[in-house]
Design an enzyme around this catalytic site. Structure first.
Site, PDB file in Angstrom:
ATOM      1  N   GLY A 138      -0.402   4.438   0.371  1.00  0.00           N
ATOM      2  CA  GLY A 138      -1.137   5.585   0.937  1.00  0.00           C
ATOM      3  C   GLY A 138      -0.218   6.325   1.895  1.00  0.00           C
ATOM      4  O   GLY A 138       1.010   6.235   1.800  1.00  0.00           O
ATOM      5  N   ASP A 189      -4.927   2.985   8.395  1.00  0.00           N
ATOM      6  CA  ASP A 189      -6.354   2.664   8.574  1.00  0.00           C
ATOM      7  C   ASP A 189      -6.631   1.188   8.815  1.00  0.00           C
ATOM      8  O   ASP A 189      -7.618   0.833   9.457  1.00  0.00           O
ATOM      9  CB  ASP A 189      -7.136   3.073   7.309  1.00  0.00           C
ATOM     10  CG  ASP A 189      -7.423   4.569   7.257  1.00  0.00           C
ATOM     11  OD1 ASP A 189      -6.902   5.295   8.114  1.00  0.00           O
ATOM     12  OD2 ASP A 189      -8.171   4.991   6.353  1.00  0.00           O
ATOM     13  N   GLY A 225       0.816  -1.216   0.000  1.00  0.00           N
ATOM     14  CA  GLY A 225       0.000   0.000   0.000  1.00  0.00           C
ATOM     15  C   GLY A 225       0.844   1.258   0.000  1.00  0.00           C
ATOM     16  O   GLY A 225       1.743   1.420   0.822  1.00  0.00           O
ATOM     17  N   GLU A 229     -19.140  17.342   3.774  1.00  0.00           N
ATOM     18  CA  GLU A 229     -18.427  18.129   2.770  1.00  0.00           C
ATOM     19  C   GLU A 229     -19.102  18.014   1.405  1.00  0.00           C
ATOM     20  O   GLU A 229     -19.313  19.011   0.712  1.00  0.00           O
ATOM     21  CB  GLU A 229     -16.957  17.669   2.699  1.00  0.00           C
ATOM     22  CG  GLU A 229     -16.160  18.180   3.888  1.00  0.00           C
ATOM     23  CD  GLU A 229     -14.802  17.493   4.095  1.00  0.00           C
ATOM     24  OE1 GLU A 229     -13.991  18.036   4.847  1.00  0.00           O
ATOM     25  OE2 GLU A 229     -14.567  16.416   3.523  1.00  0.00           O
ATOM     26  N   VAL A 273      -2.096  -7.416  -3.814  1.00  0.00           N
ATOM     27  CA  VAL A 273      -1.617  -8.437  -2.875  1.00  0.00           C
ATOM     28  C   VAL A 273      -2.803  -9.277  -2.411  1.00  0.00           C
ATOM     29  O   VAL A 273      -3.831  -8.732  -1.994  1.00  0.00           O
ATOM     30  CB  VAL A 273      -0.898  -7.789  -1.674  1.00  0.00           C
ATOM     31  CG1 VAL A 273      -0.520  -8.846  -0.643  1.00  0.00           C
ATOM     32  CG2 VAL A 273       0.337  -7.037  -2.145  1.00  0.00           C
TER      33      VAL A 273
HETATM   34  C1  LIG Z   1     -13.274  10.956   1.314  1.00  0.00           C
HETATM   35  C2  LIG Z   1     -12.298  10.895   2.466  1.00  0.00           C
HETATM   36  C3  LIG Z   1     -12.007  12.044   3.176  1.00  0.00           C
HETATM   37  C4  LIG Z   1     -11.094  12.001   4.218  1.00  0.00           C
HETATM   38  N1  LIG Z   1     -10.826  13.158   4.916  1.00  0.00           N
HETATM   39  C5  LIG Z   1      -9.883  13.151   5.879  1.00  0.00           C
HETATM   40  C6  LIG Z   1      -9.516  14.341   6.547  1.00  0.00           C
HETATM   41  O1  LIG Z   1     -10.059  15.417   6.281  1.00  0.00           O
HETATM   42  N2  LIG Z   1      -8.538  14.280   7.496  1.00  0.00           N
HETATM   43  C7  LIG Z   1      -7.918  13.086   7.798  1.00  0.00           C
HETATM   44  O2  LIG Z   1      -7.003  13.083   8.634  1.00  0.00           O
HETATM   45  N3  LIG Z   1      -8.252  11.949   7.200  1.00  0.00           N
HETATM   46  C8  LIG Z   1      -9.213  11.940   6.237  1.00  0.00           C
HETATM   47  N4  LIG Z   1      -9.547  10.778   5.603  1.00  0.00           N
HETATM   48  C9  LIG Z   1      -8.901   9.527   6.025  1.00  0.00           C
HETATM   49  C10 LIG Z   1      -7.521   9.414   5.433  1.00  0.00           C
HETATM   50  O3  LIG Z   1      -7.534   9.650   4.051  1.00  0.00           O
HETATM   51  C11 LIG Z   1      -6.987   8.030   5.740  1.00  0.00           C
HETATM   52  O4  LIG Z   1      -6.933   7.892   7.142  1.00  0.00           O
HETATM   53  C12 LIG Z   1      -5.609   7.784   5.161  1.00  0.00           C
HETATM   54  O5  LIG Z   1      -5.612   7.918   3.776  1.00  0.00           O
HETATM   55  C13 LIG Z   1      -5.150   6.380   5.555  1.00  0.00           C
HETATM   56  O6  LIG Z   1      -3.912   6.109   4.975  1.00  0.00           O
HETATM   57  P1  LIG Z   1      -3.467   4.601   4.728  1.00  0.00           P
HETATM   58  O7  LIG Z   1      -2.101   4.680   4.168  1.00  0.00           O
HETATM   59  O8  LIG Z   1      -3.707   3.791   5.931  1.00  0.00           O
HETATM   60  O9  LIG Z   1      -4.497   4.056   3.645  1.00  0.00           O
HETATM   61  P2  LIG Z   1      -4.817   4.584   2.178  1.00  0.00           P
HETATM   62  O10 LIG Z   1      -4.468   6.016   2.021  1.00  0.00           O
HETATM   63  O11 LIG Z   1      -6.219   4.168   1.922  1.00  0.00           O
HETATM   64  O12 LIG Z   1      -3.831   3.746   1.260  1.00  0.00           O
HETATM   65  C14 LIG Z   1      -3.963   2.359   1.151  1.00  0.00           C
HETATM   66  C15 LIG Z   1      -3.287   1.925  -0.137  1.00  0.00           C
HETATM   67  O13 LIG Z   1      -3.250   0.500  -0.162  1.00  0.00           O
HETATM   68  C16 LIG Z   1      -3.562   0.056  -1.469  1.00  0.00           C
HETATM   69  N5  LIG Z   1      -4.085  -1.304  -1.367  1.00  0.00           N
HETATM   70  C17 LIG Z   1      -5.211  -1.720  -0.749  1.00  0.00           C
HETATM   71  N6  LIG Z   1      -5.341  -3.046  -0.865  1.00  0.00           N
HETATM   72  C18 LIG Z   1      -4.278  -3.486  -1.566  1.00  0.00           C
HETATM   73  C19 LIG Z   1      -3.863  -4.768  -2.029  1.00  0.00           C
HETATM   74  N7  LIG Z   1      -4.566  -5.861  -1.769  1.00  0.00           N
HETATM   75  N8  LIG Z   1      -2.720  -4.844  -2.756  1.00  0.00           N
HETATM   76  C20 LIG Z   1      -2.000  -3.736  -3.044  1.00  0.00           C
HETATM   77  N9  LIG Z   1      -2.353  -2.503  -2.624  1.00  0.00           N
HETATM   78  C21 LIG Z   1      -3.468  -2.389  -1.899  1.00  0.00           C
HETATM   79  C22 LIG Z   1      -4.589   1.067  -1.963  1.00  0.00           C
HETATM   80  O14 LIG Z   1      -4.627   1.088  -3.383  1.00  0.00           O
HETATM   81  C23 LIG Z   1      -4.047   2.366  -1.370  1.00  0.00           C
HETATM   82  O15 LIG Z   1      -3.176   3.043  -2.251  1.00  0.00           O
HETATM   83  C24 LIG Z   1     -10.459  10.787   4.556  1.00  0.00           C
HETATM   84  C25 LIG Z   1     -10.755   9.622   3.832  1.00  0.00           C
HETATM   85  C26 LIG Z   1     -11.671   9.687   2.801  1.00  0.00           C
HETATM   86  C27 LIG Z   1     -11.985   8.434   2.006  1.00  0.00           C
END
Ligand SMILES: Cc1cc2nc3c(=O)[nH]c(=O)nc-3n(C[C@H](O)[C@H](O)[C@H](O)COP(=O)(O)OP(=O)(O)OC[C@H]3O[C@@H](n4cnc5c(N)ncnc54)[C@H](O)[C@@H]3O)c2cc1C
Length: 459
Positions: free
Chosen positions: A16, A316, A14, A178, A82
């Site tokens: 993110g 997350d 991931g 929003e 994955v």
């Molecule tokens: C619409 C929206 C608004 C938001 N607003 C806010 C805000 O204002 N403030 C705030 O703090 N947070 C906000 N959030 C939450 C915030 O975006 C998340 O907490 C943050 O992006 C989490 O990061 P992460 O790296 O855990 O996951 P993500 O950013 O979701 O990244 C996960 C990555 O893993 C990849 N992935 C998933 N499964 C697989 C797999 N099987 N194989 C390979 N890759 C995979 C995905 O493609 C993705 O790129 C918001 C979320 C959303 C959806």
């Protein structure tokens, strides 16, 4: 054996916030990093709603992961999904977009796969009510929101027209709030002068939530202020409301007293719940890790899976002390996992558990209105909006995107101009064609082929 071969292998699932920040910490560490993502970009999810309502282009909120990793000499990017891991052989199993299998050996694994939309056991709602998690979702929503006004404009039947001018949103958290505010601003400002047969400002925006107030996690004071601002914008709030059905032409909602009401709505959007992606269950099964109710993987206070000190779960998809699913948690856990691995491979053994530093949260309500909560400081209105602006510019990935967002915000905030309204009628997404949204029988009579106006139109 060269230096690289002897280096430990770190696989990150991931790209993110959690995965990217882990990779950044490991940039100069003596390890080989493989970052695997099923999508080619890092996405700034907090601004997805601006992409779907025409303020920002998708390129301004998503950056190619290859671009972000280009200066990381020790990192490789792989586009693959994955599917699981083999803990005995320490291998990550993945599928290429073409369907064939890939394997990646690891010494350390960082799971940073985020979460996906949850329809609380009603996945069939997804075909009518897109969620808001990915670029694909944002583009589908853009098409459905702007497309609805077009369909209203050519609807001969007043009931159909009013249905297309009704937008229902399920979930009154930050994303729902929003989006609701943005759709009303699109209707009352951006599109105000563009239609000749409908009044876009007649558009109704209905916001449903099972709780007792919008933005409940911001506390009663800010939540009440948000409710007042939404009312002024014209958003109709239906709290204590549970959605019991969604179909092509609207939704049914059960109120607190048990009565079920049907609402006709041409556009239903779902921003209600999240669940861990399938890969979380596969990793839990392979490691014996426990999952919480949303399927997130439960970890110890060092962000590792019990009995697997080599597997970190971050962001997350991690379940630890009820930490919220926000960017800050993702960044801080990603950094923590990266630091821990860096220390271990360089012979230092850190013992400190992960500590979260809460920097607060912010939500955009409308132009010039936001709410911000930082510890005991609660802001609302214009000051909160300015703070919101600085936070989002600060966190957007890449200088070009920051500059680009500022350039796009200027006309949007000053003159109500939304320049990113392009959508296709045959587009990737949940529904193949804008014209497939309704079965022909439900779509009402087709406009006359002679080019004359349909018999009954507003305006
Ligand atoms: C619409 C929206 C608004 C938001 N607003 C806010 C805000 O204002 N403030 C705030 O703090 N947070 C906000 N959030 C939450 C915030 O975006 C998340 O907490 C943050 O992006 C989490 O990061 P992460 O790296 O855990 O996951 P993500 O950013 O979701 O990244 C996960 C990555 O893993 C990849 N992935 C998933 N499964 C697989 C797999 N099987 N194989 C390979 N890759 C995979 C995905 O493609 C993705 O790129 C918001 C979320 C959303 C959806």
């Amino acid at each position: 054996m060269n230096d690289q071969d002897s280096q430990r292998r770190v696989v990150i699932i991931g790209g993110g916030f959690a995965g990217l920040f882990a990779a950044r910490v490991l940039r100069r560490a003596p390890v080989r990093v493989t970052l695997i993502d099923r999508r080619p970009h890092h996405l700034f999810q907090p601004l997805l709603y601006q992409c779907s309502t025409g303020i920002l282009s998708e390129g301004k909120i998503a950056v190619p992961l290859r671009d972000l990793l280009r200066k990381h000499k020790n990192a490789d990017f792989v586009l693959a999904d994955v599917t699981g891991i083999d803990t005995e052989g320490r291998r990550v199993l993945a599928t290429r977009p073409l369907g064939d299998q890939l394997e990646f050996g690891y010494d350390y694994l960082i799971v940073a796969a985020g979460v996906q939309q949850s329809y609380f056991g009603h996945d069939e709602y997804a075909q009518w009510a897109p969620g808001m998690k990915t670029i694909e979702d944002a583009l589908v929503i853009r098409r459905r929101v702007f497309g609805a006004f077009e369909l209203a404009d050519t609807a001969a039947d007043p009931a159909e027209r009013s249905r297309w001018l009704t937008f229902a949103l399920v979930g009154a958290g930050p994303t729902g709030v929003e989006l609701a505010g943005q759709i009303r601003e699109v209707a009352t400002k951006t599109l105000r002068a563009e239609y000749r047969h409908i009044k876009p400002e007649d558009a109704r925006v209905l916001l449903f939530d099972g709780g007792n107030a919008p933005l409940a996690p911001f506390g009663p004071e800010l939540s009440a202020k948000a409710a007042r601002t939404l009312s002024k914008l014209g958003v109709e709030q239906h709290m204590h409301s549970i959605v019991t059905d969604i179909d092509a032409t609207g939704l049914s909602v059960r109120a607190q007293d048990g009565t079920v009401t049907r609402h006709e709505a041409g556009t239903v959007l779902w921003t209600a719940g999240v669940a861990a992606p399938p890969v979380a269950a596969a990793i839990a099964a392979a490691t014996g890790a426990k999952q919480d109710r949303a399927g997130r993987i439960m970890v110890g206070d060092d962000c590792t899976i019990p009995d697997h000190p080599e597997i970190f779960v971050t962001g997350d998809v991690m379940s630890l002390n009820k930490l919220p699913g926000v960017c800050e948690v993702a960044m801080q856990t990603g950094i923590y996992a990266g630091e821990r691995i860096k220390h271990e491979v360089t012979g230092h053994m850190p013992t400190k558990p992960f500590r979260y530093h809460d920097l607060g949260s912010a939500a955009y309500l409308s132009r010039g209105r936001a709410v911000v909560s930082v510890g005991r400081v609660h802001l609302s209105g214009f000051l909160a909006w300015v703070v919101w602006l600085f936070i989002h510019i600060g966190f957007l990935t890449g200088f070009r995107n920051r500059l680009g967002a500022l350039v796009s915000w200027w006309p949007a905030f000053v003159r109500d101009v939304r320049r990113e309204r392009t959508y296709t009628t045959e587009q990737v997404g949940l529904i193949h064609s804008a014209y497939d949204v309704l079965p022909p029988s439900a779509a009402g009579p087709a406009p006359s082929a002679s080019g004359t106006e349909p018999s009954s139109r507003a305006g």
